[in-house]
Motif scaffolding. Structure first.
Motif, short mmCIF file in Angstrom:
data_model
loop_
_atom_site.label_atom_id
_atom_site.label_comp_id
_atom_site.label_asym_id
_atom_site.label_seq_id
_atom_site.Cartn_x
_atom_site.Cartn_y
_atom_site.Cartn_z
N SER A 124 12.41 28.18 65.83
CA SER A 124 13.24 29.06 66.66
C SER A 124 14.52 28.31 67.04
N SER A 125 15.24 28.87 67.97
CA SER A 125 16.57 28.34 68.24
C SER A 125 16.93 28.51 69.71
N ALA A 126 17.77 27.60 70.19
CA ALA A 126 18.30 27.73 71.55
C ALA A 126 19.07 29.04 71.72
N ARG A 177 12.17 25.57 69.82
CA ARG A 177 13.57 26.00 69.99
C ARG A 177 14.49 24.79 69.76
N TYR A 178 15.10 24.79 68.57
CA TYR A 178 15.98 23.68 68.22
C TYR A 178 17.32 23.85 68.93
N PHE A 179 17.90 22.71 69.30
CA PHE A 179 19.28 22.74 69.79
C PHE A 179 20.18 22.49 68.57
N ASN A 180 21.05 21.52 68.56
CA ASN A 180 21.98 21.42 67.42
C ASN A 180 21.63 20.24 66.52
N PRO A 181 20.84 20.46 65.47
CA PRO A 181 20.47 19.35 64.59
C PRO A 181 21.62 18.87 63.73
N ASN A 199 29.74 26.27 58.18
CA ASN A 199 29.91 26.98 59.45
C ASN A 199 29.81 26.02 60.62
N ASN A 200 29.02 24.97 60.42
CA ASN A 200 28.68 24.11 61.55
C ASN A 200 29.58 22.89 61.62
N LEU A 201 29.63 22.33 62.82
CA LEU A 201 30.61 21.28 63.10
C LEU A 201 30.43 20.02 62.24
N MET A 202 29.24 19.43 62.24
CA MET A 202 29.10 18.11 61.59
C MET A 202 29.33 18.16 60.08
N LEU A 216 39.92 19.51 60.24
CA LEU A 216 38.99 20.25 61.09
C LEU A 216 39.79 21.12 62.05
N THR A 217 39.39 22.40 62.18
CA THR A 217 39.94 23.22 63.25
C THR A 217 38.94 23.23 64.39
N ILE A 218 39.38 22.81 65.56
CA ILE A 218 38.50 22.85 66.74
C ILE A 218 38.68 24.21 67.39
N PHE A 219 37.58 24.96 67.47
CA PHE A 219 37.65 26.35 67.92
C PHE A 219 37.77 26.43 69.45
N GLY A 220 38.99 26.32 69.95
CA GLY A 220 39.24 26.52 71.38
C GLY A 220 39.26 25.22 72.15
N THR A 229 36.84 21.68 75.32
CA THR A 229 36.13 22.07 74.10
C THR A 229 34.64 22.28 74.44
N CYS A 230 33.96 23.05 73.58
CA CYS A 230 32.57 23.44 73.88
C CYS A 230 31.63 22.24 73.85
N ARG A 231 30.58 22.32 74.65
CA ARG A 231 29.60 21.22 74.70
C ARG A 231 28.23 21.71 74.21
N ARG A 232 27.60 20.88 73.37
CA ARG A 232 26.31 21.23 72.79
C ARG A 232 25.38 20.02 72.86
N ASP A 233 24.09 20.31 72.68
CA ASP A 233 23.05 19.29 72.70
C ASP A 233 22.71 18.94 71.24
N ARG A 292 39.54 30.34 69.84
CA ARG A 292 38.10 30.35 70.08
C ARG A 292 37.39 31.10 68.96
N ARG A 293 36.15 30.71 68.63
CA ARG A 293 35.35 31.44 67.65
C ARG A 293 34.54 32.50 68.41
N PRO A 294 34.62 33.76 67.97
CA PRO A 294 33.90 34.81 68.70
C PRO A 294 32.41 34.49 68.81
N GLY A 295 31.86 34.73 69.98
CA GLY A 295 30.41 34.52 70.18
C GLY A 295 30.05 33.14 70.73
N ASP A 296 30.98 32.15 70.65
CA ASP A 296 30.67 30.81 71.18
C ASP A 296 30.60 30.84 72.70
N ILE A 297 29.64 30.12 73.26
CA ILE A 297 29.63 29.97 74.71
C ILE A 297 30.02 28.54 75.07
N1 UFG Z 1 33.14 24.03 65.86
C1 UFG Z 1 34.48 23.79 65.67
N2 UFG Z 1 34.96 23.79 64.39
C2 UFG Z 1 34.18 24.02 63.31
C3 UFG Z 1 32.79 24.27 63.51
C4 UFG Z 1 32.32 24.28 64.81
O1 UFG Z 1 35.23 23.57 66.61
O2 UFG Z 1 34.69 24.04 62.18
C5 UFG Z 1 32.61 24.00 67.23
C6 UFG Z 1 32.03 25.35 67.66
O3 UFG Z 1 33.03 26.19 68.15
C7 UFG Z 1 31.02 24.90 68.71
C8 UFG Z 1 30.55 23.53 68.23
O4 UFG Z 1 31.55 23.09 67.30
O5 UFG Z 1 31.68 24.74 69.93
C9 UFG Z 1 29.22 23.57 67.54
O6 UFG Z 1 29.25 24.59 66.54
P1 UFG Z 1 28.11 24.75 65.45
O7 UFG Z 1 28.50 25.92 64.59
O8 UFG Z 1 27.84 23.46 64.77
O9 UFG Z 1 26.82 25.10 66.32
P2 UFG Z 1 26.53 26.29 67.33
O10 UFG Z 1 26.25 25.68 68.66
O11 UFG Z 1 27.55 27.33 67.27
O12 UFG Z 1 25.19 26.92 66.72
C10 UFG Z 1 24.11 26.14 66.19
C11 UFG Z 1 23.52 26.90 65.01
C12 UFG Z 1 22.90 28.17 65.50
C13 UFG Z 1 21.91 27.89 66.57
C14 UFG Z 1 22.52 27.09 67.68
C15 UFG Z 1 21.49 26.68 68.66
O13 UFG Z 1 24.52 27.20 64.06
O14 UFG Z 1 22.21 28.76 64.42
O15 UFG Z 1 23.14 25.92 67.16
O16 UFG Z 1 20.44 26.04 68.01
F1 UFG Z 1 21.43 29.05 67.08
#
Ligand code: UFG
Ligand code: NAD
Length: 339
Positions: A124-126, A177-181, A199-202, A216-220, A229-233, A292-297
């Motif tokens: 599952s997912s966060a 519930r995975y956070f950001n692997p 799609n993902n940052l790393m 790299l484009t930093i979304f917001g 900028t957004c913070r993730r685990d 900003r990327r739509p849907g990001d919190i």
């Molecule tokens: N980001 C950028 N530029 C990029 C890609 C990402 O700035 O080119 C930013 C995003 O806006 C976000 C952060 O980097 O602020 C992390 O983005 P990710 O896409 O790597 O990860 P998310 O937190 O959006 O989502 C990931 C998975 C989801 C999952 C969630 C929680 O993609 O499937 O973690 O587990 F639901």
């Protein structure tokens, strides 16, 4: 030792979990249709572990083909990784996401019941915490409102699995519930290999570093966080994989449903990730701020206490290891598993 079926096990998290299960003494079999992976990953798992992993090209939705796998092996537990996971694509192709993700889950549950297999561990997912829960997320919070069909499939699959466990007292369901692997196996033989533009940052950062993308484009950079900028685990994928070994052990001694967050409990901003990557690798990442990327919190991270208390699991690796291993995988395999 018992046999674990990894549905979708050729993918990023499944292949790392296979290594950790094999090292813990389990037998592992993999069923995957390779819609987002390569059989090469399992060859590499065999090289790392020195063990054979039976691999079946199967669409998990196909109950007959899945039953054939169950007929050949004495399966004790199933880990269900087999899902489509691209948030943006799920908005364009919602029906594909609902049918693939939900039908694979039901197919597995039905075939497991037929073969009296009772332990189900679910990826599952966060994202199921939705947009309204306060941070840090804790397992007792209600599932929230998701911003995309991918997230809703996870919410629905959690509900389906809980209901199945209520109806069948023998069933043991563990929702992870995975956070950001991020990161990769330290051998740099397996890692994340996204198709197309990441799609993902790393993976985006490592593709810029290796010269496959310009910048790299930093979304917001106007979020209400300390640097905008957004913070993730972020969690190292090997730590995450070890969490699955603990979950398999737990599931075999319990029934009902249990939920665990798998995160570190510490959030980092996008800017901090880029800076940590540059420091760990010595490679500069060209970057610019975009919309900003739509849907990001703005921010989310785990309360990881429950997994520590009940599974005796906690993430051991830090940002340095995550960046180092992501980079070593990418630079040793600039085109992923494509040879
Ligand atoms: N980001 C950028 N530029 C990029 C890609 C990402 O700035 O080119 C930013 C995003 O806006 C976000 C952060 O980097 O602020 C992390 O983005 P990710 O896409 O790597 O990860 P998310 O937190 O959006 O989502 C990931 C998975 C989801 C999952 C969630 C929680 O993609 O499937 O973690 O587990 F639901
Ligand atoms: P991945 O795409 O690398 O792995 C998923 C695997 O499932 C792939 O090998 C794919 O070919 C396979 N698959 C998909 N549909 C299938 C089907 N119908 N039949 C057979 N195989 C099928 O993804 P991953 O990052 O390893 O993620 C694994 C699971 O974890 C997914 O369910 C994903 O939603 C979930 N998850 C991932 C993240 C993340 O950031 N990577 C975060 C939270 C949850």
């Amino acid at each position: 030792m018992s046999t674990i079926l990894l549905a979708g096990g050729a993918g990023y998290i499944g292949s790392h979990t296979a290594v950790e299960l094999l090292q813990a003494g389990y037998d592992v079999i993999v069923a995957d249709n390779f819609c987002n992976s390569s059989p090469q990953s399992i060859k590499r798992v065999e090289m790392i572990s020195g063990k054979h992993v039976p691999l079946y090209e199967v669409d998990i939705k196909d109950k007959k083909a899945l039953s054939n796998v169950f007929l050949k092996h004495n399966i004790e537990s199933v880990i269900h990784f087999a899902g489509l996971k691209a948030v943006g694509e799920s908005m364009e192709k919602p029906l594909l996401y609902y049918s693939n993700n939900i039908d694979t889950t039901i197919s597995l549950l039905e075939v497991m019941a037929e073969f009296h297999v009772h332990n189900f561990i679910f990826s599952s997912s966060a994202t199921v915490y939705g947009t309204e829960n306060p941070i840090p997320y804790i397992e007792t919070m209600p599932r929230g409102t998701c911003s995309n069909p991918y997230g809703w499939t996870k919410v629905m699959m959690e509900q389906i699995l809980e209901d199945a466990a209520k109806a069948d007292p023998a069933l043991s369901v563990v929702l992870l519930r995975y956070f950001n692997p991020i990161g990769a196996h330290p051998s740099s033989m397996i890692g994340e290999d996204p198709t197309g533009i990441p799609n993902n940052l790393m993976p985006y950062i490592t593709q810029v570093a290796v010269g496959r993308r310009d910048h790299l484009t930093i979304f917001g950079n106007d979020y209400p966080t300390k640097d905008g900028t957004c913070r993730r685990d972020y969690i190292h994928v090997v730590d995450l994989a070890i969490g699955h070994v603990k979950a398999v052990e737990y599931a075999s001694h319990h029934t009902g449903t249990e939920i665990f967050n798998l995160g570190t409990g510490t959030p980092y901003s996008v800017n901090e990730i880029v800076e940590a990557f540059e420091q760990a690798t010595g490679v500069k990442i060209k970057r610019e701020y975009g919309a900003r990327r739509p849907g990001d919190i703005p921010e989310f991270y785990a309360n990881a206490d429950k997994a520590k208390a009940i599974l005796d699991w906690k993430a051991e690796m830090g940002l340095y290891e995550m960046c180092r291993d992501s980079w070593n995988w990418q630079r040793n395999n600039p085109n992923g598993y494509q040879i």
